[in-house]
Design an enzyme around this catalytic site. Sequence first.
Site, PDB file in Angstrom:
ATOM      1  N   ASP A   1       0.751  -1.238  -0.052  1.00  0.00           N
ATOM      2  CA  ASP A   1      -0.031   0.029  -0.011  1.00  0.00           C
ATOM      3  C   ASP A   1       0.834   1.276  -0.012  1.00  0.00           C
ATOM      4  OD1 ASP A   1      -2.293  -1.654   0.263  1.00  0.00           O
ATOM      5  OD2 ASP A   1      -1.757  -1.605   2.222  1.00  0.00           O
TER       6      ASP A   1
ATOM      7  N   LYS B   1       1.752   2.329  -5.300  1.00  0.00           N
ATOM      8  CA  LYS B   1       2.422   1.945  -6.677  1.00  0.00           C
ATOM      9  C   LYS B   1       1.993   2.641  -7.761  1.00  0.00           C
ATOM     10  CE  LYS B   1       2.439  -2.537  -4.910  1.00  0.00           C
ATOM     11  NZ  LYS B   1       2.661  -2.471  -3.366  1.00  0.00           N
ATOM     12  N   GLY B   2       0.744   2.871  -7.740  1.00  0.00           N
ATOM     13  CA  GLY B   2      -0.152   3.057  -8.974  1.00  0.00           C
ATOM     14  C   GLY B   2       0.459   4.661  -9.395  1.00  0.00           C
TER      15      GLY B   2
ATOM     16  N   GLY C   1      -4.961  -4.837  -4.253  1.00  0.00           N
ATOM     17  CA  GLY C   1      -5.788  -4.039  -4.397  1.00  0.00           C
ATOM     18  C   GLY C   1      -5.363  -2.464  -5.087  1.00  0.00           C
ATOM     19  N   HIS C   2      -5.864  -1.899  -6.001  1.00  0.00           N
ATOM     20  CA  HIS C   2      -5.470  -0.437  -6.257  1.00  0.00           C
ATOM     21  C   HIS C   2      -6.691  -0.032  -6.906  1.00  0.00           C
ATOM     22  CE1 HIS C   2      -3.096  -2.871  -9.279  1.00  0.00           C
ATOM     23  NE2 HIS C   2      -4.067  -2.477 -10.122  1.00  0.00           N
TER      24      HIS C   2
ATOM     25  N   THR D   1      -6.391 -11.749   4.002  1.00  0.00           N
ATOM     26  CA  THR D   1      -7.490 -11.170   3.256  1.00  0.00           C
ATOM     27  C   THR D   1      -8.664 -12.146   3.060  1.00  0.00           C
ATOM     28  OG1 THR D   1      -6.405 -11.727   1.219  1.00  0.00           O
ATOM     29  CG2 THR D   1      -5.785  -9.585   2.224  1.00  0.00           C
TER      30      THR D   1
ATOM     31  N   GLN E   1       1.600  -6.261  -2.867  1.00  0.00           N
ATOM     32  CA  GLN E   1       2.145  -6.358  -1.234  1.00  0.00           C
ATOM     33  C   GLN E   1       3.173  -5.647  -1.251  1.00  0.00           C
ATOM     34  OE1 GLN E   1       1.024  -9.925  -2.590  1.00  0.00           O
ATOM     35  NE2 GLN E   1      -1.155  -8.921  -2.238  1.00  0.00           N
TER      36      GLN E   1
ATOM     37  N   THR F   1      -9.873  -5.031   1.400  1.00  0.00           N
ATOM     38  CA  THR F   1     -10.659  -5.552   2.762  1.00  0.00           C
ATOM     39  C   THR F   1     -11.252  -4.347   3.201  1.00  0.00           C
ATOM     40  OG1 THR F   1      -8.780  -5.087   3.973  1.00  0.00           O
ATOM     41  CG2 THR F   1      -9.046  -7.309   3.074  1.00  0.00           C
TER      42      THR F   1
ATOM     43  N   ARG G   1     -10.479  -2.600   5.337  1.00  0.00           N
ATOM     44  CA  ARG G   1      -9.846  -2.630   6.846  1.00  0.00           C
ATOM     45  C   ARG G   1      -9.115  -1.284   6.958  1.00  0.00           C
ATOM     46  NH1 ARG G   1      -6.956  -8.192   8.093  1.00  0.00           N
ATOM     47  NH2 ARG G   1      -6.281  -7.807   6.034  1.00  0.00           N
TER      48      ARG G   1
HETATM   49  P1  IMP Z   1      -3.026 -12.977   2.617  1.00  0.00           P
HETATM   50  O1  IMP Z   1      -1.798 -12.535   1.517  1.00  0.00           O
HETATM   51  O2  IMP Z   1      -4.476 -12.890   2.227  1.00  0.00           O
HETATM   52  O3  IMP Z   1      -2.605 -14.514   2.771  1.00  0.00           O
HETATM   53  O4  IMP Z   1      -2.591 -12.272   4.019  1.00  0.00           O
HETATM   54  C1  IMP Z   1      -1.459 -12.254   4.471  1.00  0.00           C
HETATM   55  C2  IMP Z   1      -0.820 -10.876   4.782  1.00  0.00           C
HETATM   56  O5  IMP Z   1      -0.641  -9.979   3.998  1.00  0.00           O
HETATM   57  C3  IMP Z   1      -1.936 -10.276   5.819  1.00  0.00           C
HETATM   58  O6  IMP Z   1      -1.279  -9.517   6.991  1.00  0.00           O
HETATM   59  C4  IMP Z   1      -2.871  -9.242   4.996  1.00  0.00           C
HETATM   60  O7  IMP Z   1      -3.163  -8.078   5.615  1.00  0.00           O
HETATM   61  C5  IMP Z   1      -1.350  -8.801   4.058  1.00  0.00           C
HETATM   62  N1  IMP Z   1      -1.493  -8.333   2.689  1.00  0.00           N
HETATM   63  C6  IMP Z   1      -2.077  -8.937   1.655  1.00  0.00           C
HETATM   64  N2  IMP Z   1      -2.036  -8.321   0.562  1.00  0.00           N
HETATM   65  C7  IMP Z   1      -1.990  -7.154   0.966  1.00  0.00           C
HETATM   66  C8  IMP Z   1      -1.848  -5.772   0.126  1.00  0.00           C
HETATM   67  O8  IMP Z   1      -2.153  -5.833  -1.092  1.00  0.00           O
HETATM   68  N3  IMP Z   1      -1.584  -4.837   0.864  1.00  0.00           N
HETATM   69  C9  IMP Z   1      -1.090  -4.969   2.312  1.00  0.00           C
HETATM   70  N4  IMP Z   1      -1.243  -5.965   2.943  1.00  0.00           N
HETATM   71  C10 IMP Z   1      -1.607  -7.299   2.329  1.00  0.00           C
END
Ligand code: IMP
Length: 429
Positions: free
Chosen positions: A13, A16-17, A40-41, A129, A224, A301, A303
Amino acid sequence: MPAIVLIGAQWGDEGKGKATDLLGGRVHWVVRYQGGNNAGHTVVLPNGDHFALHLIPSGILTPEVTNVIGNGVVVDPAVLLDELSGLEDRSVDTSRLLISADAHLLMPYHVAIDKVTERFLGNRKIGTTGRGIGPCYQDKIARVGVRAQDVLDESILRRKVEAALEVKNQILTKIYNRRALDADQIVDGVLEQAEGFKHRIADTGLMLGNALDRDEVVLLEGSQGTMLDVDHGTYPFVTSSNPTAGGASVGSGVGPTRITVVLGILKAYTTRVGSGPFPTELFDEQGAYLAKQGGEVGVTTGRARRCGWFDAVIARYATRVNGITDYFLTKLDVLSGLETVPICVGYEIDGKRIDDMPMTQTDIHHAMPVYEEMPGWWEDISEARTFEDLPKTARDYVLRLEELSGAHISCIGVGPGRDQTIVRRDILA
Ligand code: IMP
C-alpha cells in the site's frame, strides 16, 4: 531496453499506482508476477470514474500496453471475470490481457480453507485477506494445484480437482466441521468460467523474452511489499509469495540479468494491514492523524491500516534484499503541518542498539524504535513540481531518508493526482 521491477519497500500500500502512471506511455508490457486478488489498487478511468482492481494489472487502462498475469500469480476465475466485465461495462478495451498457462487457479476450497484456518488460529491469526491465497500457494508447492492450462484439457482438470478434494474434504469435514465440496460441481463451474478467459491463456514467458529482444520495455509489478515476502518479510505474518525483486524473475519467466532497474516504492511514513510486528506503530492521536490525512483504508478489505513513522531500518533492508536502484517516495504531502517529523534510524533491543533488520522473530517483536527528530513544514506542498519548490525542511527530510535508505530518491509524490509528482532523475534514462 530494460525490464523494470516495481516493488513496495514496506508492508504494501505504498502507492505503486503513482509510479505506474509516471512510466505510463513508455512501457509496452505490464506484468503481475505474484499474489492474487489479495492486492488492490484504485485506478481512475479515462472518464474520471474510480475503479478498484485486484487481479488485473493497472496497465489495462493504457491502450497500447499488453498486460500479463504471470505464472507466479494465483487467479480466482470468478474475480477475473468480474473485473473484466466491470471494465468492459465502462468501455475499457480488455483485449490486451494475457494469462500465463502456468498461473495457478484459485478454487472455492482455497477460500473455504483460508477462512476456517484463520478462525481456528484465534488470536494467533495472520489477518489474511480471506481470499484463499495461502491455501492456493500451498497446493502449488505441494504439487496438487490446478493451473490455467488445465482448463484446456477437461480430463486433466477433473482428475486434479478430484485428487485435491479427496484430502481437502477430509480436512473440511473432519477438522473444521464444514460441508464437503463436490468435485463435479467445481469442475463444471470452472469450465463454464473458462469460456470467458481461455482465449487469453498464453506462453507469456516466451512472449516477454521476445518483447525484450525487440527492445520493448517490460514493467514487472509487485503486489504487497518487501516485509510481506514469505522469505524476507516478518514471517509468519506475511503473504504466501515473493513480492521482492527476485520473485519478479521467477513469477514472470524473465531472466534476472534482463532486469536493470528496480524501483522501490517508499511511503514517507509506514502502514501495515493485518497482524504482525510493526516497530514504529503509533497508537495515539498522531497515528490517527496519519491515517486520516493519508486516507489509510485498504482497497481490498476496507480495513483501517495501522500507521507509524518512517522506519529507515526497513528501507535499508528493502534496498538490500531487492537491489533497489531508485526510490519513488510517496505521500510526502501527508506529513505537512507537523511540528517535527520523527524518523526511526535504528532499534533498541534488550538495551542494545541495532541498525539492521534483526535476525530473529523474537528480536523484531522486541524492537523499540530509536528516533531522530526532523523539523517539519507547514506549507501546502501539493503544487510543488520540482525539488526546489519544496520548503527546505521538506527537502532535508527527503535527503535524510535517502541517506539512511541507501538508494537515490528519484521521484516524490506530493498528492494523489497523476501530475502531482516531482521527478529528480528519470529512472529510464
Ligand atoms: P494473505 O495475502 O491474504 O494471505 O494475507 C497475509 C498478510 O498479507 C495479511 O497481513 C494481509 O493483511 C497482508 N496483505 C495481503 N495483501 C496485501 C496488500 O495488498 N497490501 C497490504 N497488505 C496485504
